[in-house]
Design an enzyme around this catalytic site. Structure first.
Site, PDB file in Angstrom:
ATOM      1  N   LYS A 177       0.839  -1.214   0.000  1.00 42.98           N
ATOM      2  CA  LYS A 177       0.000   0.000   0.000  1.00 42.98           C
ATOM      3  C   LYS A 177       0.869   1.257   0.000  1.00 42.98           C
ATOM      4  O   LYS A 177       2.041   1.228   0.389  1.00 42.98           O
ATOM      5  CB  LYS A 177      -0.928   0.022   1.224  1.00 42.98           C
ATOM      6  CG  LYS A 177      -0.245  -0.181   2.589  1.00 42.98           C
ATOM      7  CD  LYS A 177       0.318   1.070   3.229  1.00 42.98           C
ATOM      8  CE  LYS A 177       1.119   0.767   4.490  1.00 42.98           C
ATOM      9  NZ  LYS A 177       1.895   1.875   5.004  1.00 42.98           N
ATOM     10  N   PRO A 210       8.903  -4.029  -0.740  1.00 45.59           N
ATOM     11  CA  PRO A 210      10.163  -3.814  -0.022  1.00 45.59           C
ATOM     12  C   PRO A 210      10.008  -3.976   1.495  1.00 45.59           C
ATOM     13  O   PRO A 210       9.020  -3.528   2.063  1.00 45.59           O
ATOM     14  CB  PRO A 210      10.546  -2.379  -0.379  1.00 45.59           C
ATOM     15  CG  PRO A 210       9.336  -1.763  -0.990  1.00 45.59           C
ATOM     16  CD  PRO A 210       8.511  -2.867  -1.549  1.00 45.59           C
ATOM     17  N   GLY A 229       9.850  -0.934   4.315  1.00 47.85           N
ATOM     18  CA  GLY A 229       9.847   0.163   3.343  1.00 47.85           C
ATOM     19  C   GLY A 229       8.691   1.122   3.513  1.00 47.85           C
ATOM     20  O   GLY A 229       8.522   2.048   2.725  1.00 47.85           O
ATOM     21  N   GLY A 238       3.897  -1.730   3.931  1.00 50.65           N
ATOM     22  CA  GLY A 238       3.015  -2.739   4.517  1.00 50.65           C
ATOM     23  C   GLY A 238       3.197  -4.153   3.999  1.00 50.65           C
ATOM     24  O   GLY A 238       2.230  -4.912   3.924  1.00 50.65           O
ATOM     25  N   SER A 277       2.367  -6.694   6.695  1.00 45.81           N
ATOM     26  CA  SER A 277       0.913  -6.689   6.900  1.00 45.81           C
ATOM     27  C   SER A 277       0.220  -7.491   5.796  1.00 45.81           C
ATOM     28  O   SER A 277      -0.740  -8.224   6.056  1.00 45.81           O
ATOM     29  CB  SER A 277       0.382  -5.256   6.904  1.00 45.81           C
ATOM     30  OG  SER A 277       1.024  -4.510   7.917  1.00 45.81           O
ATOM     31  N   ALA A 278       0.714  -7.350   4.564  1.00 40.43           N
ATOM     32  CA  ALA A 278       0.143  -8.117   3.445  1.00 40.43           C
ATOM     33  C   ALA A 278       0.367  -9.617   3.675  1.00 40.43           C
ATOM     34  O   ALA A 278      -0.529 -10.432   3.429  1.00 40.43           O
ATOM     35  CB  ALA A 278       0.770  -7.674   2.126  1.00 40.43           C
ATOM     36  N   ASP A 304      -2.031  -2.061  10.041  1.00 47.30           N
ATOM     37  CA  ASP A 304      -2.185  -2.040   8.579  1.00 47.30           C
ATOM     38  C   ASP A 304      -2.745  -3.343   8.021  1.00 47.30           C
ATOM     39  O   ASP A 304      -2.987  -3.441   6.809  1.00 47.30           O
ATOM     40  CB  ASP A 304      -0.827  -1.780   7.907  1.00 47.30           C
ATOM     41  CG  ASP A 304      -0.353  -0.343   8.099  1.00 47.30           C
ATOM     42  OD1 ASP A 304      -1.199   0.523   8.415  1.00 47.30           O
ATOM     43  OD2 ASP A 304       0.853  -0.101   7.937  1.00 47.30           O
TER      44      ASP A 304
END
Ligand code: ATP
Length: 311
Positions: A17, A103, A106, A109, A112-113, A145
């Site tokens: 995101k 990344p 970075g 997120g 979180s993904a 997130d």
């Protein structure tokens, strides 16, 4: 009679995101801040494959620097699987394989993904079939997130960033992302913001205790207008991130000199997200930044959230 076998392997894809707007409220007694975020999911994906196993194990491959990804129980994907098993009473484990393209550390997120994808994948693999609301509750427990990685698209996050409401959005935005070869910890960047606000308390108006997303941002998203969005984008974490890593100012300047409508630090950084007017400008910007020896990738947004994909 034909019996359908339960799937023994499940794949889920979840997006990274960009925060096109991030306002940070005042520091609270518990050490947290309320935030107001406009999230856009972008087409940089984490692919998570889960298979039946007695234990919880993880392996990670991918196109980004993987050195900072833990391979033990502290990996957020394993935490997600264990949380779902605990919540549902599932007695087995799972083998998790992550193919990473967001990344690491970075500000996009990626972890979180992975967590959102693992929740969805294990739910399908184990046949626990939780209602969406319960899945979102578990996602929230894993990180602020994670619910957005689950839902994707364009959304407004308030509270800790995890109280989501969908935002009206149309069109496709063209992004060029400059990836750094170092990470910035979210906690460190928030700490730097608090110190900055303390140092300058006499010259600055106090932080809003209940931050909200600017109306201009909502209008730009609704209109699908990149110029309007470029003018309205804002991130309260940008100044502290630049203070911690002054070299990022040169990245932003180089992109803006080479055709970007605007560059913004994504989340707590260090990824810099450049918004381009259209695909041609994005391609030119990608070439110019690559020639200037920046590590860049192109991505469009918004895209869908965590989703099962055929094996
Ligand atoms: P955000 O934008 O949500 O603040 P981020 O994109 O900056 O997060 P991530 O890559 O999600 O950062 O990971 C942050 C930290 O979490 C890393 O320092 C890493 O050690 C740890 N971590 C745990 N699990 C993972 C994972 N599956 N992938 C990446 N990092 C992970």
């Amino acid at each position: 009679m034909i019996r359908r076998e339960e799937p023994r392997t499940v794949r889920v894809r979840a997006p990274g995101k960009i925060n096109v707007f991030l306002s940070v409220g005042a520091l609270q007694d518990d050490g947290y801040h309320d935030v107001a975020i406009a999230y856009q999911a972008v087409a940089l994906y984490e692919d998570v494959r889960v298979s039946e196993s007695d234990d919880f194990t993880i392996s990670v491959s991918g196109s980004v620097e993987l050195g900072r990804v833990p391979l033990d129980d502290t990996n957020i994907a394993i935490k997600a699987a264990r949380l779902l098993a605990f919540h549902t009473g599932y007695a087995g484990g799972v083998q998790i394989e992550i193919d990473k393209h967001v990344p690491v550390t970075g500000g996009m997120g990626g972890g979180s993904a992975d967590a959102a994808a693992t929740l969805l994948a294990c739910d399908a693999l184990w046949g626990t079939d939780l209602p969406r609301d319960e899945m979102l509750d578990l996602a929230r427990q894993l990180g602020a997130d994670v619910p957005f990685a689950f839902t994707g698209g364009t959304a407004i996050g308030t509270g800790r960033g995890d109280e989501l409401s969908p935002a009206l959005a149309q069109g496709t935005f063209q992004w060029v992302l400059a990836l750094a070869d170092f990470g910035l910890s979210t906690q460190t960047v928030y700490g730097e913001l608090d110190r900055h606000r303390e140092r300058h308390a006499s010259e600055m108006s106090p932080a809003n205790p209940a931050p909200s997303v600017d109306a201009d941002v909502l209008q730009a998203l609704r209109a699908g207008d990149p110029r309007m969005l470029a003018a309205a984008m804002h991130n309260d974490l940008q100044a502290p991130a630049l203070h911690l890593e002054p070299s990022l100012a040169n990245v932003i300047e180089t992109g803006e000199r080479n055709g970007a409508l605007a560059g913004i630090i994504s989340g707590s950084g260090p990824t810099v997200a450049f918004l381009a007017a259209d695909l041609d400008t994005a391609l030119e910007l990608q070439v110019a930044l690559s020639a200037a020896r920046f590590n860049v990738v192109r991505a469009t947004g918004p895209v869908h959230g965590a989703r099962l994909i055929p094996d």
